[in-house]
Design a protein around this motif. Structure first.
Motif, PDB file in Angstrom:
ATOM      1  N   PHE A 199       0.831  -1.199   0.000  1.00 58.55           N
ATOM      2  CA  PHE A 199       0.000   0.000   0.000  1.00 58.55           C
ATOM      3  C   PHE A 199       0.871   1.257   0.000  1.00 58.55           C
ATOM      4  O   PHE A 199       1.714   1.439   0.887  1.00 58.55           O
ATOM      5  N   ALA A 200       0.659   2.106  -0.970  1.00 57.16           N
ATOM      6  CA  ALA A 200       1.325   3.411  -0.979  1.00 57.16           C
ATOM      7  C   ALA A 200       0.849   4.214   0.231  1.00 57.16           C
ATOM      8  O   ALA A 200      -0.264   4.017   0.725  1.00 57.16           O
ATOM      9  N   ASP A 201       1.680   5.139   0.685  1.00 60.42           N
ATOM     10  CA  ASP A 201       1.342   5.927   1.878  1.00 60.42           C
ATOM     11  C   ASP A 201       0.023   6.670   1.717  1.00 60.42           C
ATOM     12  O   ASP A 201      -0.805   6.696   2.635  1.00 60.42           O
ATOM     13  N   ARG A 202      -0.187   7.264   0.552  1.00 63.92           N
ATOM     14  CA  ARG A 202      -1.415   8.028   0.334  1.00 63.92           C
ATOM     15  C   ARG A 202      -2.636   7.118   0.299  1.00 63.92           C
ATOM     16  O   ARG A 202      -3.730   7.517   0.720  1.00 63.92           O
ATOM     17  N   ALA A 203      -2.461   5.891  -0.189  1.00 65.33           N
ATOM     18  CA  ALA A 203      -3.574   4.939  -0.213  1.00 65.33           C
ATOM     19  C   ALA A 203      -3.950   4.528   1.209  1.00 65.33           C
ATOM     20  O   ALA A 203      -5.128   4.500   1.574  1.00 65.33           O
ATOM     21  N   ALA A 204      -2.946   4.215   2.013  1.00 67.03           N
ATOM     22  CA  ALA A 204      -3.213   3.824   3.402  1.00 67.03           C
ATOM     23  C   ALA A 204      -3.839   4.974   4.178  1.00 67.03           C
ATOM     24  O   ALA A 204      -4.753   4.768   4.995  1.00 67.03           O
ATOM     25  N   ALA A 205      -3.365   6.211   3.911  1.00 64.07           N
ATOM     26  CA  ALA A 205      -3.915   7.370   4.612  1.00 64.07           C
ATOM     27  C   ALA A 205      -5.380   7.584   4.254  1.00 64.07           C
ATOM     28  O   ALA A 205      -6.196   7.932   5.117  1.00 64.07           O
ATOM     29  N   ARG A 206      -5.729   7.351   2.994  1.00 62.72           N
ATOM     30  CA  ARG A 206      -7.136   7.530   2.589  1.00 62.72           C
ATOM     31  C   ARG A 206      -8.022   6.468   3.234  1.00 62.72           C
ATOM     32  O   ARG A 206      -9.123   6.765   3.697  1.00 62.72           O
ATOM     33  N   ILE A 207      -7.554   5.238   3.278  1.00 59.20           N
ATOM     34  CA  ILE A 207      -8.328   4.184   3.941  1.00 59.20           C
ATOM     35  C   ILE A 207      -8.532   4.526   5.413  1.00 59.20           C
ATOM     36  O   ILE A 207      -9.627   4.364   5.963  1.00 59.20           O
ATOM     37  N   ALA A 208      -7.473   5.007   6.059  1.00 57.11           N
ATOM     38  CA  ALA A 208      -7.570   5.379   7.469  1.00 57.11           C
ATOM     39  C   ALA A 208      -8.628   6.458   7.680  1.00 57.11           C
ATOM     40  O   ALA A 208      -9.407   6.408   8.639  1.00 57.11           O
TER      41      ALA A 208
END
Length: 285
Positions: free
Chosen positions: A216-225
């Motif tokens: 997971f790219a950082d921005r992808a994980a941040a959006r899921i969070a």
């Protein structure tokens, strides 16, 4: 190439079934320690309350496993709501037939609990989805909690439930069981940093050798969070669908656009369910 091999995974990291091998963070350990302490000192009734998808079922299973070396755990999920039904289920969990009239069940259950107490293995009843008990079921739990010797409770009970359980226990008619609670603990969603760490933890644990695996790219994980508001079950749903979106494109990493696609799919599912419910509610003829 298979879905798992494409991302370098040994098993699916975001299945919805609670998996004790994927426990994350120190909160479960703290909650288990508090429950352990209370059960060891002989408290008769405990409650763990939290919103849907905050890990209550996983915690209940971990507790059953944890106490099994020194107690006799009995786990009920969305149980019967009357005293006889509860006694039948509990008898079966404790190795009895669960057959007979209410008085017969009560005698058989008391004899079995006394036997376990004498052997040094007290019975621990763990009730998941306890809000489903309703007022009648909670009153039955109170009656079961009356089983005791002069010095000890024969049955120690832990209720795991959604916030509706709090609202039930707040009723005046249930004040007797509310007053018996030795502890009320709470599960909660992750904060954004913990949610991102949770995603990485599950991916790593499900990768050969335990990771690290930067799927997971950082921005992808941040959006899921952010979108999940930190609820573990919601994180699992979005992360799993984002993996599928990335796989469909042949991408090796999950990017923010894949999470957006997962959100759109989820919204379409909810909208479709709403349409189906509206159609089902229409009168016939």
């Amino acid at each position: 190439m298979s879905y798992l091999a494409h991302f370098g995974l040994a098993r699916p990291p975001f299945a919805l079934t609670p998996d004790s091998d994927l426990v994350f963070g120190d909160t479960p350990a703290r909650l288990l320690a508090a429950l352990d302490y209370s059960l060891d000192r002989g408290d008769g009734l405990l409650a763990v309350v939290g919103e849907v998808g905050t890990g209550k079922t996983l915690l209940a299973r971990l507790l059953a496993r944890r106490v099994a070396d020194r107690a006799e755990p009995a786990m009920l999920v969305a149980p019967a709501t009357d005293l006889r039904g509860l006694m039948r289920l509990l008898c079966r969990e404790l190795g009895l037939s669960g057959q007979g009239a209410r008085d017969e069940l009560a005698l058989a259950l008391q004899d079995r609990l006394l036997e376990l107490h004498a052997s040094g293995r007290p019975a621990v009843l763990i009730v998941d989805e306890a809000q489903a008990l309703g007022p009648e079921g909670l009153e039955a739990i109170r009656l079961l909690s009356n089983l005791e010797t002069d010095r000890a409770k024969l049955l120690r009970i832990v209720l795991f439930g959604q916030p509706e359980l709090d609202r039930l226990l707040a009723r005046h008619g249930l004040r007797q069981i509310r007053d018996r609670l030795a502890f009320r603990l709470e599960t909660a969603p992750f904060d954004p940093a913990a949610a991102r760490a949770y995603i990485a933890h599950r991916v790593d644990r499900c990768s050969p050798g335990g990771g690290p695996n930067r799927v997971f790219a950082d921005r992808a994980a941040a959006r899921i969070a952010r979108v999940s508001r930190g609820f573990p079950r919601r994180i699992n749903v979005l992360a799993d669908r984002a993996l599928l979106a990335a796989y469909a494109e042949g991408a090796r990493r999950v990017e923010r656009a894949h999470v957006a696609a997962a959100e759109a799919e989820d919204g379409a599912r909810l909208t479709g369910a709403g349409r189906w419910l509206r159609r089902a509610a229409r009168p016939v003829g």
